[in-house]
Design an enzyme around this catalytic site. Structure first.
Site, mmCIF file in Angstrom:
data_model
loop_
_atom_site.group_PDB
_atom_site.id
_atom_site.type_symbol
_atom_site.label_atom_id
_atom_site.label_comp_id
_atom_site.label_asym_id
_atom_site.label_seq_id
_atom_site.Cartn_x
_atom_site.Cartn_y
_atom_site.Cartn_z
ATOM 1 N N VAL A 9 0.871 -1.165 0.000
ATOM 2 C CA VAL A 9 0.000 0.000 0.000
ATOM 3 C C VAL A 9 0.912 1.221 0.000
ATOM 4 O O VAL A 9 2.079 1.133 0.375
ATOM 5 C CB VAL A 9 -0.972 0.034 1.213
ATOM 6 C CG1 VAL A 9 -2.032 -1.052 1.088
ATOM 7 C CG2 VAL A 9 -0.231 -0.076 2.520
ATOM 8 N N SER A 10 0.375 2.358 -0.412
ATOM 9 C CA SER A 10 1.210 3.551 -0.564
ATOM 10 C C SER A 10 1.508 4.273 0.731
ATOM 11 O O SER A 10 2.509 4.964 0.838
ATOM 12 C CB SER A 10 0.554 4.522 -1.543
ATOM 13 O OG SER A 10 0.471 3.917 -2.810
ATOM 14 N N SER A 11 0.627 4.152 1.731
ATOM 15 C CA SER A 11 0.859 4.882 2.975
ATOM 16 C C SER A 11 0.500 4.039 4.182
ATOM 17 O O SER A 11 -0.241 3.060 4.086
ATOM 18 C CB SER A 11 0.054 6.187 2.988
ATOM 19 O OG SER A 11 -1.325 5.898 3.008
#
Length: 185
Positions: A9-11
């Protein structure tokens, strides 16, 4: 022969629960980082871990890479090492066997992922510009104010690096603050 999962996931705030839910895995590697680069700690650890005959399971192509060249190179290298790659959302399995149709599908789906990222970044940039024009966007809040940096730099023998380390900021943040202070003087 291990079934290895890769989740990204990006964050930190994003949830990974939906990725590879219900897939039996021997080991899972999880990154909370942008897919724009392959310089991700758990991705690199996974690439070192897998061996001939293993299968890497990924929820979707864009979870592995957002750049078409990175995606093609990674899958090609894995296939050469006889490591299988399974993308569950797209229902694609890549093995060391030559399959031109799947290679075409990977290129097309990878291009779509790269395009989506470019469009998303463009929308973000446009939104920031509009917010700036309306006076609603001020940028990220500084971690340390200029006065604290000026006081730390006033200490005899202080260098940009020493001050940055002491305050927990980057050297460029210290340099930028000192330029702003000089411009206001």
């Amino acid at each position: 022969m291990a079934d290895v999962g890769y989740i990204r996931v990006s964050s930190v705030e994003q949830n990974t629960a939906r990725q590879l839910d219900g897939v039996a895995l021997d080991r899972t590697f999880e990154d909370k980082a942008s897919g724009a680069t392959t310089n991700r700690p758990k991705l690199q650890e996974m690439l070192e871990y897998v061996r001939e005959g293993d299968t890497i399971h990924v929820h979707s192509i864009d979870r592995l890479a957002r750049s078409l060249p990175d995606l093609l190179e990674m899958v090609s290298n894995l296939k050469a090492r006889k490591v299988n790659v399974q993308f569950h959302k797209e229902n694609l399995l890549f093995t060391s066997e030559v399959n031109h149709t799947q290679d075409l599908m990977l290129s097309m789906m990878g291009a779509v992922a790269q395009f989506e990222r470019a469009i998303s970044k463009e929308r973000q940039r446009e939104g920031i510009e509009k917010a700036k024009a309306a006076g609603a966007y001020k940028g990220r809040k500084k971690a340390v104010d200029n006065d604290s940096i000026r006081e730390a730099m006033a200490v005899e023998g202080a260098s940009f690096r020493k001050v940055a380390a002491a305050l927990g900021v980057s050297v460029s943040s210290v340099q930028r603050a000192m330029k702003e202070i000089a411009a206001c003087s």
